[in-house]
Design a protein around this motif. Structure first.
Motif, PDB file in Angstrom:
ATOM      1  N   ARG A   1       0.830  -1.217   0.000  1.00 11.69           N
ATOM      2  CA  ARG A   1       0.000   0.000   0.000  1.00 11.69           C
ATOM      3  C   ARG A   1       0.864   1.268   0.000  1.00 11.69           C
ATOM      4  N   PRO A   2       1.799   1.363  -0.963  1.00 12.57           N
ATOM      5  CA  PRO A   2       2.635   2.565  -1.000  1.00 12.57           C
ATOM      6  C   PRO A   2       1.832   3.767  -1.478  1.00 12.57           C
ATOM      7  N   CYS A   3       2.220   4.889  -1.121  1.00 12.48           N
ATOM      8  CA  CYS A   3       3.225   5.356  -0.182  1.00 12.48           C
ATOM      9  C   CYS A   3       2.619   5.350   1.229  1.00 12.48           C
ATOM     10  N   THR A   4       3.494   5.149   2.215  1.00 14.23           N
ATOM     11  CA  THR A   4       3.031   4.967   3.579  1.00 14.23           C
ATOM     12  C   THR A   4       3.712   5.943   4.532  1.00 14.23           C
ATOM     13  N   VAL A   5       2.899   6.439   5.488  1.00 15.45           N
ATOM     14  CA  VAL A   5       3.410   7.285   6.559  1.00 15.45           C
ATOM     15  C   VAL A   5       2.807   6.796   7.874  1.00 15.45           C
ATOM     16  N   ALA A   6       3.427   7.185   8.967  1.00 14.55           N
ATOM     17  CA  ALA A   6       2.870   6.945  10.302  1.00 14.55           C
ATOM     18  C   ALA A   6       2.956   8.251  11.063  1.00 14.55           C
ATOM     19  N   VAL A   7       1.971   8.484  11.918  1.00 14.07           N
ATOM     20  CA  VAL A   7       1.971   9.694  12.739  1.00 14.07           C
ATOM     21  C   VAL A   7       1.809   9.265  14.191  1.00 14.07           C
ATOM     22  N   ALA A   8       2.656   9.827  15.058  1.00  9.67           N
ATOM     23  CA  ALA A   8       2.670   9.432  16.467  1.00  9.67           C
ATOM     24  C   ALA A   8       2.984  10.637  17.337  1.00  9.67           C
ATOM     25  N   GLY A   9       2.593  10.525  18.578  1.00 11.15           N
ATOM     26  CA  GLY A   9       2.898  11.562  19.552  1.00 11.15           C
ATOM     27  C   GLY A   9       2.739  10.988  20.942  1.00 11.15           C
ATOM     28  N   PRO A  10       3.436  11.539  21.927  1.00  9.08           N
ATOM     29  CA  PRO A  10       3.353  11.043  23.295  1.00  9.08           C
ATOM     30  C   PRO A  10       1.919  11.069  23.820  1.00  9.08           C
ATOM     31  N   GLY A  11       1.470   9.954  24.375  1.00  9.84           N
ATOM     32  CA  GLY A  11       0.137   9.869  24.941  1.00  9.84           C
ATOM     33  C   GLY A  11      -0.977   9.825  23.903  1.00  9.84           C
ATOM     34  N   ARG A  12      -0.638   9.657  22.649  1.00 11.18           N
ATOM     35  CA  ARG A  12      -1.615   9.660  21.561  1.00 11.18           C
ATOM     36  C   ARG A  12      -1.627   8.310  20.846  1.00 11.18           C
ATOM     37  N   TRP A  13      -2.740   8.042  20.196  1.00 12.68           N
ATOM     38  CA  TRP A  13      -2.817   6.889  19.314  1.00 12.68           C
ATOM     39  C   TRP A  13      -1.878   7.138  18.142  1.00 12.68           C
ATOM     40  N   THR A  14      -1.271   6.076  17.638  1.00  9.83           N
ATOM     41  CA  THR A  14      -0.435   6.138  16.447  1.00  9.83           C
ATOM     42  C   THR A  14      -1.259   5.627  15.280  1.00  9.83           C
ATOM     43  N   TYR A  15      -1.148   6.294  14.143  1.00 10.32           N
ATOM     44  CA  TYR A  15      -1.861   5.878  12.937  1.00 10.32           C
ATOM     45  C   TYR A  15      -0.863   5.608  11.823  1.00 10.32           C
ATOM     46  N   VAL A  16      -1.154   4.596  11.026  1.00  7.48           N
ATOM     47  CA  VAL A  16      -0.380   4.286   9.830  1.00  7.48           C
ATOM     48  C   VAL A  16      -1.325   4.445   8.647  1.00  7.48           C
ATOM     49  N   TYR A  17      -0.888   5.207   7.644  1.00  7.06           N
ATOM     50  CA  TYR A  17      -1.697   5.465   6.458  1.00  7.06           C
ATOM     51  C   TYR A  17      -0.933   5.040   5.215  1.00  7.06           C
ATOM     52  N   GLY A  18      -1.643   4.418   4.284  1.00  5.42           N
ATOM     53  CA  GLY A  18      -1.043   3.997   3.024  1.00  5.42           C
ATOM     54  C   GLY A  18      -1.836   4.512   1.849  1.00  5.42           C
ATOM     55  N   ASP A  19      -1.420   4.111   0.658  1.00  6.51           N
ATOM     56  CA  ASP A  19      -2.071   4.484  -0.599  1.00  6.51           C
ATOM     57  C   ASP A  19      -2.018   5.984  -0.859  1.00  6.51           C
ATOM     58  N   LEU A  20      -0.944   6.626  -0.426  1.00  8.13           N
ATOM     59  CA  LEU A  20      -0.804   8.073  -0.602  1.00  8.13           C
ATOM     60  C   LEU A  20      -0.058   8.370  -1.900  1.00  8.13           C
ATOM     61  N   ASP A  21      -0.496   9.383  -2.607  1.00 15.85           N
ATOM     62  CA  ASP A  21       0.105   9.779  -3.876  1.00 15.85           C
ATOM     63  C   ASP A  21       1.320  10.658  -3.589  1.00 15.85           C
ATOM     64  N   PRO A  22       2.498  10.250  -4.059  1.00 15.89           N
ATOM     65  CA  PRO A  22       3.700  11.038  -3.734  1.00 15.89           C
ATOM     66  C   PRO A  22       3.702  12.435  -4.330  1.00 15.89           C
ATOM     67  N   GLY A  23       2.950  12.654  -5.386  1.00 13.74           N
ATOM     68  CA  GLY A  23       2.939  13.958  -6.025  1.00 13.74           C
ATOM     69  C   GLY A  23       1.848  14.893  -5.552  1.00 13.74           C
ATOM     70  N   HIS A  24       0.826  14.345  -4.867  1.00 13.94           N
ATOM     71  CA  HIS A  24      -0.324  15.185  -4.528  1.00 13.94           C
ATOM     72  C   HIS A  24      -0.779  15.093  -3.075  1.00 13.94           C
ATOM     73  N   SER A  25      -0.109  14.321  -2.247  1.00 11.77           N
ATOM     74  CA  SER A  25      -0.602  14.077  -0.887  1.00 11.77           C
ATOM     75  C   SER A  25       0.043  14.922   0.205  1.00 11.77           C
ATOM     76  N   ALA A  26       1.107  15.624  -0.083  1.00 10.64           N
ATOM     77  CA  ALA A  26       1.854  16.321   0.977  1.00 10.64           C
ATOM     78  C   ALA A  26       0.971  17.282   1.763  1.00 10.64           C
ATOM     79  N   ARG A  27       0.235  18.138   1.080  1.00 11.23           N
ATOM     80  CA  ARG A  27      -0.606  19.112   1.779  1.00 11.23           C
ATOM     81  C   ARG A  27      -1.704  18.406   2.566  1.00 11.23           C
ATOM     82  N   THR A  28      -2.298  17.372   2.001  1.00 14.52           N
ATOM     83  CA  THR A  28      -3.340  16.602   2.692  1.00 14.52           C
ATOM     84  C   THR A  28      -2.789  15.981   3.965  1.00 14.52           C
ATOM     85  N   ILE A  29      -1.600  15.415   3.883  1.00 16.19           N
ATOM     86  CA  ILE A  29      -0.971  14.788   5.052  1.00 16.19           C
ATOM     87  C   ILE A  29      -0.752  15.834   6.141  1.00 16.19           C
ATOM     88  N   LEU A  30      -0.193  16.973   5.778  1.00 13.77           N
ATOM     89  CA  LEU A  30       0.085  18.012   6.775  1.00 13.77           C
ATOM     90  C   LEU A  30      -1.199  18.578   7.373  1.00 13.77           C
TER      91      LEU A  30
END
Length: 131
Positions: A61-90
């Motif tokens: 399921r490329p492209c994949t990122v994970a987001v984590a923080g202290p005391g927070r749930w961690t999420y892993v996301y896939g199927d992201l478009d390398p050319g169009h997903s940066a703003r959506t991710i942020l």
């Protein structure tokens, strides 16, 4: 409970993700990382640390990122478009950073996060096994 609001959220970006059609140039994951870094240069992102990682083991399921923080749930996301997903991710990480436990209401999540969620991992120490 410790105050974790001032600690940065961490975005892990798999740089070894390959997309169909990747040739001799940078892999899709490396292109996604570069796009995220370019977006960050354009404006502040609050308390966010971006860390490239060699592999998140979600190769189907490329492209994949994970987001984590202290005391927070961690999420892993896939199927992201390398050319169009940066703003959506942020944008999605902005919602995540505002949620004390990292749980963003389903309808408030960007569509790419709703469709691309691979895993949700509880904060360390949560649940009966952590007590």
């Amino acid at each position: 409970m410790p105050d974790t609001a001032s600690e940065p959220v961490v975005l892990y970006v798999c740089t070894t993700c390959r997309a169909e059609g990747d040739g001799d140039g940078p892999r899709a994951g490396a292109r996604l990382l570069a796009a995220i870094q370019a977006e960050l240069e354009a404006g502040p992102a609050g308390a966010l640390r971006v860390e490239p990682v060699e592999c998140l083991s979600v190769c189907k399921r490329p492209c994949t990122v994970a987001v984590a923080g202290p005391g927070r749930w961690t999420y892993v996301y896939g199927d992201l478009d390398p050319g169009h997903s940066a703003r959506t991710i942020l944008d999605g990480i902005g919602f995540y950073a505002e949620a004390p436990d990292g749980i963003v209401p389903w309808r408030a999540r960007p569509e790419a996060f709703r469709k691309g969620v691979v895993a949700r991992i509880p904060p360390r120490g949560e649940g009966p096994a952590g007590r």
